[in-house]
Design a protein around this motif. Structure first.
Motif, mmCIF file in Angstrom:
data_model
loop_
_atom_site.group_PDB
_atom_site.id
_atom_site.type_symbol
_atom_site.label_atom_id
_atom_site.label_comp_id
_atom_site.label_asym_id
_atom_site.label_seq_id
_atom_site.Cartn_x
_atom_site.Cartn_y
_atom_site.Cartn_z
ATOM 1 N N ALA A 26 -10.858 -8.131 3.980
ATOM 2 C CA ALA A 26 -11.455 -6.715 5.216
ATOM 3 C C ALA A 26 -10.601 -7.556 7.020
ATOM 4 C CB ALA A 26 -12.458 -6.515 5.133
ATOM 5 N N THR A 27 -11.471 -8.874 6.847
ATOM 6 C CA THR A 27 -11.185 -9.412 7.237
ATOM 7 C C THR A 27 -9.788 -9.794 8.190
ATOM 8 O OG1 THR A 27 -12.925 -10.684 7.525
ATOM 9 C CG2 THR A 27 -11.659 -11.634 8.531
ATOM 10 N N VAL A 28 -9.039 -9.967 6.874
ATOM 11 C CA VAL A 28 -7.671 -10.380 7.152
ATOM 12 C C VAL A 28 -6.808 -9.569 7.933
ATOM 13 C CG1 VAL A 28 -5.435 -11.072 5.530
ATOM 14 C CG2 VAL A 28 -7.225 -11.843 5.727
ATOM 15 N N PHE A 29 -7.345 -8.223 6.829
ATOM 16 C CA PHE A 29 -6.690 -7.068 7.243
ATOM 17 C C PHE A 29 -6.937 -6.515 8.803
ATOM 18 C CE2 PHE A 29 -6.693 -2.100 8.327
ATOM 19 C CZ PHE A 29 -5.706 -1.932 7.211
ATOM 20 N N LEU A 30 -8.012 -6.482 9.457
ATOM 21 C CA LEU A 30 -8.362 -6.751 10.240
ATOM 22 C C LEU A 30 -7.421 -7.561 11.765
ATOM 23 C CD1 LEU A 30 -12.070 -5.450 10.264
ATOM 24 C CD2 LEU A 30 -10.647 -3.755 10.271
ATOM 25 N N VAL A 31 -7.715 -8.239 11.664
ATOM 26 C CA VAL A 31 -7.443 -9.522 11.987
ATOM 27 C C VAL A 31 -5.741 -9.691 12.866
ATOM 28 C CG1 VAL A 31 -6.669 -12.048 12.179
ATOM 29 C CG2 VAL A 31 -9.084 -11.703 11.603
ATOM 30 N N LEU A 54 2.047 -0.411 11.692
ATOM 31 C CA LEU A 54 2.417 0.746 10.002
ATOM 32 C C LEU A 54 2.676 -0.352 9.458
ATOM 33 C CD1 LEU A 54 1.161 3.939 10.871
ATOM 34 C CD2 LEU A 54 0.003 2.224 10.767
ATOM 35 N N ASP A 55 3.905 -0.536 9.825
ATOM 36 C CA ASP A 55 5.624 -1.249 8.936
ATOM 37 C C ASP A 55 5.155 -2.239 8.461
ATOM 38 O OD1 ASP A 55 7.272 1.092 8.917
ATOM 39 O OD2 ASP A 55 8.299 0.823 10.290
ATOM 40 N N SER A 56 4.351 -3.220 8.961
ATOM 41 C CA SER A 56 3.952 -4.643 9.474
ATOM 42 C C SER A 56 3.300 -4.848 7.864
ATOM 43 C CB SER A 56 3.963 -5.112 10.090
ATOM 44 O OG SER A 56 4.809 -5.852 11.237
ATOM 45 N N MET A 57 1.440 -3.279 7.674
ATOM 46 C CA MET A 57 0.696 -3.439 7.310
ATOM 47 C C MET A 57 1.257 -3.084 6.219
ATOM 48 S SD MET A 57 -1.369 -4.582 9.276
ATOM 49 C CE MET A 57 -2.801 -4.298 7.655
ATOM 50 N N ALA A 58 1.773 -2.384 5.828
ATOM 51 C CA ALA A 58 2.910 -2.012 4.279
ATOM 52 C C ALA A 58 3.436 -3.226 3.563
ATOM 53 C CB ALA A 58 3.770 -1.277 4.476
ATOM 54 N N THR A 109 -11.724 3.233 4.417
ATOM 55 C CA THR A 109 -12.706 2.569 5.800
ATOM 56 C C THR A 109 -12.166 1.145 6.884
ATOM 57 O OG1 THR A 109 -14.698 3.021 4.006
ATOM 58 C CG2 THR A 109 -14.889 1.653 6.414
ATOM 59 N N LEU A 110 -11.226 0.554 5.532
ATOM 60 C CA LEU A 110 -10.297 0.041 6.441
ATOM 61 C C LEU A 110 -9.221 0.660 7.409
ATOM 62 C CD1 LEU A 110 -9.768 -3.115 3.962
ATOM 63 C CD2 LEU A 110 -11.240 -2.644 5.948
#
Length: 239
Positions: A26-31, A54-58, A109-110
């Motif tokens: 979760a921390t890595v995702f949010l940062v 969104l592309d990068s998060m994929a 939630t994330l």
């Protein structure tokens, strides 16, 4: 059946929130989402769009989701609690659905936390609401399919690290490798590879394009990996 699946989902969601690995992810995702938003979208002259983030998060999810799913079934086998689970009056389908929905709820939630970026962006520019909704629909479908792959990887081994590696490898095959081969090949091969290229189908959503073929791809893909997970559990029950 629904009551038992809901109970298993609540159990799994609680276990996920108590897991240190989940907080690391979760921390890595949010940062990462915050950094990608600030460095590529919220800049002077930048496009008022969430597409780049969104592309990068994929891509990031290829590594993050297997970390969330690696313990789901592997840990049950390692600790021996699978015996209790298998002798309880619940089916393998209910077990798989409960575990899938528990992590899927955590993932949602994330994803919901990134809505703050949408709010910030709306203060600086006019957004294409339809494209934004399609982008988030793509992220929801992509996350569901990734979780189903990670769940299958967790069912084939009792070692969490192995489950994470297998899950990441399968996702890398379905995304990075096929995407690379598709870009190198031409003609009929490129067309064939595009049908199984996860990123190709997701990027249609992130571009604001809705095609029922992409929707069917993610739904059937998720269903297929959940079905395979059930079959793996059934096979292990008789060993």
């Amino acid at each position: 059946m629904i009551a038992r699946v809901v109970a298993l989902t609540q159990r799994e969601l609680s276990a996920t929130f108590l897991s240190p690995v989940a907080y690391i992810v979760a921390t890595v995702f949010l940062v990462a989402s915050g950094y990608l938003f600030m460095s590529n979208t919220l800049i002077d002259g930048g496009e008022a769009s969430m597409r780049f983030m969104l592309d990068s998060m994929a891509w990031l999810l290829i590594f993050a989701i297997p970390m969330l799913t690696m313990r789901l079934i592997a840990d049950e086998f390692a600790t021996g609690t699978i015996e209790t689970l298998m002798t309880a009056p619940i089916s393998d389908v209910e077990v798989v659905l409960g575990k899938f929905l528990g992590v899927f709820a955590f993932y949602l939630t994330l994803l919901a936390s990134t809505v703050v970026h949408v709010w910030l962006l709306s203060r600086y520019g006019q957004q294409d609401v339809i494209a934004l909704l399609y982008g988030y629909l793509g992220m929801i479908l992509l996350g569901a399919m990734y979780i189903s792959v990670g769940l299958l990887a967790s069912a084939v081994t009792r070692y969490q690290l192995v489950a994470a590696i297998v899950g990441t490898a399968v996702l890398a095959l379905l995304t990075i490798l096929i995407d690379t081969f598709a870009s190198l090949e031409g003609g009929q091969w490129r067309l064939v590879l595009s049908h199984v290229n996860v990123l190709f189908h997701f990027q249609n959503f992130s571009k604001g394009i809705f095609d029922t073929k992409d929707l069917v791809f993610f739904i059937t893909g998720t269903g297929l990996f959940l079905f395979l997970t059930v079959k793996v559990l059934e096979s292990r029950r008789w060993r």
